[in-house]
Design an enzyme around this catalytic site. Structure first.
Site, PDB file in Angstrom:
ATOM      1  N   ASP A   1       8.730   4.645   0.948  1.00 32.48           N
ATOM      2  CA  ASP A   1       8.851   4.070  -0.404  1.00 32.48           C
ATOM      3  C   ASP A   1      10.309   3.889  -0.781  1.00 32.48           C
ATOM      4  OD1 ASP A   1       6.122   4.648  -0.642  1.00 32.48           O
ATOM      5  OD2 ASP A   1       6.507   6.542  -1.690  1.00 32.48           O
TER       6      ASP A   1
ATOM      7  N   HIS B   1       6.985   8.876  -0.621  1.00 23.10           N
ATOM      8  CA  HIS B   1       6.879   8.807   0.842  1.00 23.10           C
ATOM      9  C   HIS B   1       8.237   8.334   1.358  1.00 23.10           C
ATOM     10  CE1 HIS B   1       2.796   7.734  -0.611  1.00 23.10           C
ATOM     11  NE2 HIS B   1       2.328   8.297   0.490  1.00 23.10           N
TER      12      HIS B   1
HETATM   13  C1  XLS Z   1      -3.721   7.706  -0.736  1.00 21.92           C
HETATM   14  C2  XLS Z   1      -3.081   8.957  -1.035  1.00 21.92           C
HETATM   15  C3  XLS Z   1      -1.563   9.005  -0.847  1.00 21.92           C
HETATM   16  C4  XLS Z   1      -1.060  10.413  -0.865  1.00 21.92           C
HETATM   17  C5  XLS Z   1       0.295  10.601  -0.301  1.00 21.92           C
HETATM   18  O1  XLS Z   1      -4.841   7.453  -1.116  1.00 21.92           O
HETATM   19  O2  XLS Z   1      -3.420   9.285  -2.356  1.00 21.92           O
HETATM   20  O3  XLS Z   1      -0.920   8.214  -1.769  1.00 21.92           O
HETATM   21  O4  XLS Z   1      -1.082  10.955  -2.149  1.00 21.92           O
HETATM   22  O5  XLS Z   1       0.415  10.085   0.957  1.00 21.92           O
END
Ligand code: XLS
Ligand code: CA
Ligand code: CA
Length: 436
Positions: free
Chosen positions: A100, A97
């Site tokens: 991150d 993301h």
């Molecule tokens: C949350 C989601 C997230 C997505 C990406 O539960 O899994 O991590 O994979 O935003």
């Protein structure tokens, strides 16, 4: 060096006693005409492996991660830790993301500047290592501004902010050559209808996705767009509940052509489905794009994001993926975190080895099941009545209610035909236990 105690993880086979080796994953082994590396396309997720602190609603951070924190210097260290980790695990892809990889500044302009610094660093590392970005995405859920939603916020400024964030993230996708681009609507849902304009929210969600498609075209971003369904958490009613509701949403809003699904095992369970159900449903609609490879806990009703260890599940998942002729630009992203008590950096390796070997085993078993047509033959036999006679007329659209009535009116219908489920499960066991 961030992981001085670990050398590159290699395939050592089932007889090895070395916990830092692959027992099943032999990247160069060819199965059904492709190497395991080509089939599995593993990815490490930045958020769980490099950003997470181990804090939970009841407790403080536990993870020993010298690179974790919210300033730019630490963000730079995170990049180095990530590429060392990819090298040592021999994993080719990673996912992140926007939030991150770089800290937020006071304004979006400042945040974007932070992103630029880190993106350049990532780009240099990608060039020298050959590692690739499976997908990137935008975090439209952590910051308090998204408390009531992002594209589905009641407040137009939040919609505008979210859109600008998507724009920047798409640009990063181009810069880093992302092969896919994910939309997970973390806050796109609602808590109570008493304060919610459901129709406007759904339309606005589609509006932002359309704008993203337009902008991707404008900047020549060819990555496969993926939506990631999840039924709950953080909101009570998430709009992308599961594959079926996401398909309906795309069909209603003219978005079917540009999107496929990123299917997460844990989200399938939360939706009351099996992982393989979600994969199958996406596959038969031509929408199986990529997979978030993790597993949930059947005793807990939330998103535990555990490393996959259940080889029944990985086998059934790999059957769907093989039948899909692979994941194409997608891959198996470990959207999985080590438990809060597994806090040492080396636990990150154990987690990934567990997941990688579980899927490698699943691949081998699934390939053999397909090669031997074990379940294909069963299914073919079970539905044989649609191959000829009245069944053929039905599937070819030639039957009517009247013609079917005439056909069946005096005919006894056979009801004592076994589905053979126990026999088939025993067969599955036999393959899981015996395939080499
Ligand atoms: C949350 C989601 C997230 C997505 C990406 O539960 O899994 O991590 O994979 O935003
Ligand atoms: Ca996910
Ligand atoms: Ca999850």
């Amino acid at each position: 060096m961030y992981f001085p105690e670990v050398d590159r993880i290699r395939y050592e086979g089932r007889g090895s006693d070395n916990p830092l080796s692959y027992k099943e994953y032999n990247p160069d082994q060819v199965i059904l005409g492709k190497t395991m590396r080509e089939h599995l396309r593993f990815a490490v997720s930045y958020w769980h492996t490099f950003t997470l602190s181990g804090a939970d609603p009841f407790g403080m951070p536990t993870m020993i991660r010298p690179w974790t924190g919210s300033d730019l210097d630490l963000a730079k260290q995170r990049v180095e830790a990530c590429f060392e980790f990819l090298e040592k695990t021999d994993v080719d892809y990673f996912c992140f993301h926007d939030r991150d990889i770089a800290p937020e500044g006071d304004t979006l302009r400042e945040t974007n500047r932070n992103l630029d610094v880190i993106v350049h660093r990532i780009q240099d590392n990608m060039k020298s290592s050959g590692k690739k970005l499976l997908w990137n995405t935008q975090n439209l859920f952590s910051h308090p501004r998204f408390v009531h939603g992002a594209a589905t916020s009641p407040y137009a400024d939040v919609f505008a902010y979210s859109s600008a964030q998507v724009k920047k993230s798409l640009e990063i996708g181009v810069e880093l050559g992302a092969q896919n681009y994910v939309f997970w609507g973390g806050r796109e849902g609602y808590e109570t209808l008493l304060n919610t304009d459901l129709e406007l929210e759904l339309n606005n969600m589609a509006r932002l996705l359309h704008m993203a498609c337009d902008y991707a075209n404008e900047i020549g971003f060819k990555a496969q767009f993926l939506i990631e369904p999840k039924p709950k958490e953080p909101t009570k009613h998430q709009y992308d509940f599961d594959v079926a509701s996401a398909i309906a949403f795309f069909a209603n809003h003219g978005l079917l052509d540009r999107f496929k699904m990123n299917i997460e095992a844990n989200h399938a369970i939360l939706a009351g489905h099996t992982f393989e159900h979600e994969l199958r449903l996406a596959r038969i609609h031509g929408m199986l794009g990529s997979v978030d490879a993790n597993q949930g806990d059947h005793l807990l009703g939330w998103d535990t994001d555990e490393f996959p260890s259940d080889m029944y599940s990985t086998t059934l998942a790999m059957m769907e993926i093989l039948k899909n002729d692979g994941l194409h630009t997608g891959g198996l992203n470990f959207d999985a975190k080590v438990r809060r008590g597994s806090m040492t950096p080396i636990d990150l390796f154990y987690g990934h080895i567990l997941g990688i070997d579980s899927f490698a085993r699943g691949l081998k078993v699934a390939a053999k099941l397909i090669e031997d047509k074990v379940f294909d033959k069963e299914i073919e036999k079970r539905y044989a009545s649609y191959q000829a006679g009245i069944g053929k007329e039905i599937v070819e659209g030639k039957a009517t209610l009247s013609s079917l009535e005439t056909y069946i009116l005096d005919k006894p219908v056979e009801t004592k035909i076994s589905g053979g489920q126990e026999r088939l499960l025993a067969k599955l066991n036999q393959y899981i236990l015996s395939v080499d």
